[in-house]
Design an enzyme around this catalytic site. Structure first.
Site, PDB file in Angstrom:
ATOM      1  N   HIS A  18      75.358  94.900  28.486  1.00 11.97           N
ATOM      2  CA  HIS A  18      73.990  95.025  28.991  1.00 11.97           C
ATOM      3  C   HIS A  18      73.902  94.807  30.500  1.00 11.97           C
ATOM      4  CE1 HIS A  18      69.646  94.467  29.311  1.00 11.97           C
ATOM      5  NE2 HIS A  18      69.913  93.396  30.018  1.00 11.97           N
ATOM      6  N   HIS A  78      37.561  78.023  32.007  1.00  9.81           N
ATOM      7  CA  HIS A  78      37.061  79.250  32.609  1.00  9.81           C
ATOM      8  C   HIS A  78      36.811  79.119  34.108  1.00  9.81           C
ATOM      9  CE1 HIS A  78      36.766  80.381  28.486  1.00  9.81           C
ATOM     10  NE2 HIS A  78      36.164  81.528  28.736  1.00  9.81           N
TER      11      HIS A  78
END
Lengths: 688, 688
Positions: free
Chosen positions: A283, A494
């Site tokens: 790889h 948030h």
């Protein structure tokens, strides 16, 4: 898996024997040239990924000699097929093919693989190597880019095609196991399936190998079923070396234009290598000189000379490319006919493709006045978008399911959907990461200026594509609203704290946080004019005081990043107050109070650090005079301000997470207040 | 969708009529109490999400009265069922139930929903409200946390259960459309399916509504097929108000212990509300006083008084909770038996659950000497991990498919797999975001110190869970390798630039970038001792010079964030050189050259800005004496250094993307060199 496949060429099975690697037909020579160039280049660089190019060579051969429409002499042809190597580590596959088909990439360039300023970097880089359509490497991004390109094709076709179909290209991609495992693949594939993007064709290189070993170590998905669940047309090809089967699957995919297609091809990493076939070793490391010799032998390759390509193979590739390039000639005739019949439309298209904005577009930018009252910058942004929507048909976008909160809907404009690709309002779904990578693809395609919106906090979900937009210098506009503790009750999960600094740290991005409606309009002017990189507009949920420009500095200063809003009345300022966005109203108020208390203060609005950094020193010195102490205030992590404030000044910010409470309470509790500014400035001025 | 479902209660269909909302049975009263508390609290706060709690009330009723094992009097009972509200915006569902079942959460607390320092913030916050198992709100994170908790349960069971199963709890989650659309759901669900986590049971709240409108606007997935493709057991319940059907599905899911379960429940947002049922409006805004009145009427609720709960309903909930809590008593007897038979094991478990490390663990930390030569910090980290592996059985982790590159494999230790949950080496797959959220779940469960590795560049893929680990103060260790342009040929897509500053900006995180093997060992000492927040170890790919501690400052200074490595020989320093990681060798070399040239320089190693910031001013002043000019150098974006260098110093860094080339060339081309340091320092010292 056959029950999930629309048209299956043969049942997929690991037991299927691959063909013997050896072969001396012209076809073998052509395919093996890709393998040889790839392994030789990696070996010479002593770094890279040889295994996947060796595995995928037959697929590349089929695509570039029989299917893709392209012209190596004109890589910018607008109706060319787009090809995205989402598995960017297999870059030598692409470079080999670009050389073989005759792009402006020489054998010497291949020999410079992964070297300083060579045209063949480790991973494909957009706008750097001819024929490379996007920068890939960070897994999953290329798939999203491909979806965005297919979106763009569908839109351009729906908008500009008449009797003549001047847009009808395909978008192709090759994805690896890594691409398929990354979450962004879910977002973009689900989006593509929903939109029925029939001219999108992807290959999943199912090689059963990842870096840690067999994919079975960590991966048991039935990927065919998964993509079928997204509404894709899925086929399995059990052996990539079975050219007829691959060919048939490609033909099927091209014929299926009502759904995106995924072709799952079983491949063998390091194909041809006697000892490294199907191993993780093949790889990411060179095969080694000895193994390369053995591999060339096993492949029956005619020469052991590094980078050798048999002349007849090169000729075959070049001839095939020339044949493929004929499509552009035919298209040219079609285009001439179309242009003849649609002169106005053609002028419009050519303008958009050049990247020019309409001559008088700026006249449509709204001017905000006292009558508009106090307006949240997200609302001002929505007004600007709507004012420009008709003028700028190339402007299209939407939000990750927050249209009404982010004020990004173009009123009266149809939504982009599988029933109406001419629509310009996008519903990206709750898919911020996918939105980012799809927008990159739209911007790369040409003819479109995409914008995408979410809450600033969720910019964290899409940093990889934001980074790539910056690196590729693409015009992508982010509308990030709810930009601080000012969003209030939704609370710390948030409320962005570190996001502003984190965005400002990305090289090449332009972040603009306007202080009022007027600066918001100017921010959009900058964003639309800025052709060579992304712009992030950072906007409030809460209303912002209208700044009366007859008394204060002109909002036109936004384009320079920072400017004097209000200056000390009598003599040079003793202290400079700097801020951005919603906190600019605090420095204006503090400035007044300080003046009343006899402290000469200057208020500087600094909506964009990046724009200010691009000004010359002289301008910067007029805004921030040397030797005058500075105080910055921003309802965010202070990190990005130290550079501008210096060690003898004070940076006021927030170094903790927020809290769930009404916004006003939060500003007080977290010390983002006029009082603190006044107190700090008085001290600083006194010390001086 | 029935073909994808193991055991289906009824065919899913939108056409199925929901039951009439009205009802006055005790069951109705109990369920409607959740709806009423939720809509009243949102109304009082004038902010929040009433629709989903109203929809999900029947499910919550069944779970908390009949299925979950919990004890409101002891929310920390180690074998309690874990419940994760991945749809964190529906927080009032959870708060209502926690009140009704008798956790330490009063009606007054509910009335303070979303107010400053109330126990009922906008989204659930871990370690803040009793009974809340994790902080949720950013979509998709809770699902990943739940997977991590199920992983932890499986591991603790495999490790500690003997004749007595002291660990056998379930992990439950409720996911919304948003959770399901987010990419991280793909990563964590694929991982959970692969691991066959049979004690994980999730509900997908299929309400067909997102903020922008009907989910059909943007979402066409066959979610049942998708999760089946991940290896999950999937059931559809066509009407959440059909309690028998929901009950049966839950029973099926509990019985199916060889796969995770997903129950897709069709629900109706704003259930009970005459005008807002099934509308996006009911999602994120208060219903309004008038609509609440109408809803209470439609529900046949016995009172219009805000926050009213009928005494018999409250009694039923409390009695049910008391009955559920008996499980802890039974477990206590079991545990006593287990402890009697396994004293050593029990001591070990109790140590781990207390969060204590073994008394002599630090003796196992390796000491690096000159004989070890030059070692990459990733390699040194691998040596440390392996030296500690046997000593610290609670240490478990792995990488996102980069085990050998990140040196994170514990040799000779089994892999965690569906065949061996006692394994401690994790193969997270190419799923960085999922890895982050799964690690959070593991850390939240207790008894485990998780670590996870990837390249530093891919920290961008997992910022949301890193942020949440910081906010929740959980001990999660990130091993981020390949930390700069020093990774070389893989090029700009893989070379971190802004990532260091971006991580350092997250409140509460500790980032440590060690300069050599000795500092790497110290960094691990800090990371393992630091119980109340995540630590990111930032490590090189390339080898680092061994720093001979007999001549230089002790690596023990790592724990203080910065320390003097080498000081000016004759008199006070004229200039301080500061750095971290691989660039520390540059300041050491520059210091020598400067001394030779008659410039008195001090070299400060600063592996951690955060640790240094936590020292007292006195210590900080001894390291960075006031009035002495400073130069920092780091092969990264300079943003985070300005705070420490000040405006009369110089920050050397990289404000562009990297490039594909051998590492040495890159350091030279990008100006991260000894020469530049010497030149800059000479100028600074001269000016003084």
């Amino acid at each position: 898996m056959s029950d999930h496949s629309g048209t299956v060429t043969a049942p997929g099975s690991d037991a299927v024997k691959t063909q013997s690697p050896g072969g001396s037909s012209l076809e073998d020579l052509c395919i093996n040239a890709v393998r040889v160039l790839s392994m030789d280049a990696v070996q010479k660089a002593d770094s890279g990924h040889p295994g996947t190019p060796m595995a995928l060579a037959p697929l590349a051969y089929l695509l570039w000699t029989r299917h893709l429409r392209y012209n190596p002499a004109d890589p910018q042809w607008v109706n060319r097929d787009r090809f995205v190597l989402s598995a960017g580590h297999a870059s030598m596959l692409l470079y080999s093919v670009l050389y073989l088909t005759g792009y402006d990439l020489s054998l010497d360039d291949l020999k410079q693989f992964r070297q300083w300023e060579s045209k063949t970097p480790g991973h494909p880089e957009y706008d750097y190597t001819p024929g490379v359509e996007t920068t890939t490497g960070p897994l999953g991004q290329g798939m999203g880019n491909a979806v965005g390109m297919a979106v763009a094709e569908a839109h351009m076709a729906a908008t500009f095609n008449r009797e003549q179909k001047i847009f009808d290209h395909f978008t192709w991609f090759i994805a690896s196991d890594g691409d398929i495992m990354e979450g962004v693949s879910h977002e973009s594939a689900s989006f593509a399936g929903h939109l029925k993007l029939g001219r999108l064709i992807g290959f999943y290189d199912d090689n059963h190998i990842t870096i840690e070993g067999d994919t079975a170590l960590t991966f048991s998905d039935d990927s065919a079923a998964r993509f079928t669940a997204y509404g894709w047309h899925v086929q399995n090809v059990p052996d990539i070396n079975d050219l007829d089967a691959v060919e048939k699957a490609i033909e099927n995919a091209k014929a299926e234009t009502s759904r995106p297609s995924l072709i799952i091809v079983r491949s063998h990493i390091g194909y041809g290598s006697p000892h490294k076939l199907d191993t993780a070793e093949a790889h990411g490391s060179p095969l080694g000189a000895e193994e390369i010799t053995l591999t060339k032998e096993a492949l029956g390759y005619p020469s052991q000379e590094p980078f050798y390509v048999a002349p007849e193979a090169l000729k075959y590739w070049r001839d095939a490319a020339a044949a493929r390039a004929k499509a552009q000639k035919d298209w040219g005739k079609l285009y001439a006919k179309w242009k003849g019949a649609n002169a106005g439309l053609a002028a419009e298209l050519e303008r958009r493709l050049r990247g020019d904005l309409p001559a008088d577009w700026e006249a449509a930018i709204p001017v905000f006045t006292a009558k508009d009252g106090n307006v949240a910058s997200r609302a001002a942004s929505g007004i600007v978008i709507n004012a420009l929507a008709a003028k700028l048909p190339e402007l299209m976008g939407g939000s990750a399911d927050l249209a009404s909160s982010t004020n990004t809907l173009m009123k009266g404009v149809p939504s982009f959907s599988s029933e109406d690709y001419a629509g310009r309002n996008f519903h990206f779904g709750i898919r911020e990461h996918g939105m980012g990578s799809v927008m990159n693809g739209m911007a790369l395609h040409g003819g479109i200026i995409p914008y995408g919106a979410t809450f600033l906090i969720f910019s964290d979900y899409m940093r990889p594509p934001i980074r790539l937009a910056s690196f590729m210098k693409r015009q992508v506009i982010y509308v990030f609203t709810h930009d601080s503790i000012g969003l209030g009750e939704d609370g710390p999960t948030h409320q962005p704290i570190e996001q502003l600094s984190a965005l400002r740290a990305i090289p090449g991005i332009t972040v603009i946080r306007p202080a009022d409606a007027s600066e918001t309009a100017e921010a959009w002017r900058v964003a639309l004019s800025h052709r060579d990189g992304p712009v992030a507009l950072v906007l409030t949920r809460q209303k912002l005081s209208f700044v009366d420009r007859s008394q204060y500095g002109s909002a036109g200063g936004t384009a320079r990043g920072a400017y004097v809003l209000a200056d000390a009345k009598d003599g040079d300022p003793q202290v400079v107050l700097m801020s951005s966005g919603s906190e600019v109203s605090l420095i204006l108020e503090a400035q007044k109070k300080l003046e009343a208390a006899g402290v000469r203060a200057r208020a500087v609005s600094m909506p964009s650090h990046e724009l200010f950094a691009r000004q010359d020193e002289e301008y910067r010195d007029t805004v921030l005079p040397r030797g005058v102490r500075r105080i910055s205030i921003e309802a965010a992590h202070p990190m990005s301000w130290y550079q501008w404030v210096g060690s003898d000044g004070v940076v006021l910010g927030i170094e903790r997470f927020g809290s769930s409470a009404p916004a006003a309470r939060l500003f007080t509790e977290l010390g983002i207040t006029v009082d603190r500014l006044v107190e700090t400035a008085t001290k600083l001025a006194g010390k001086k």
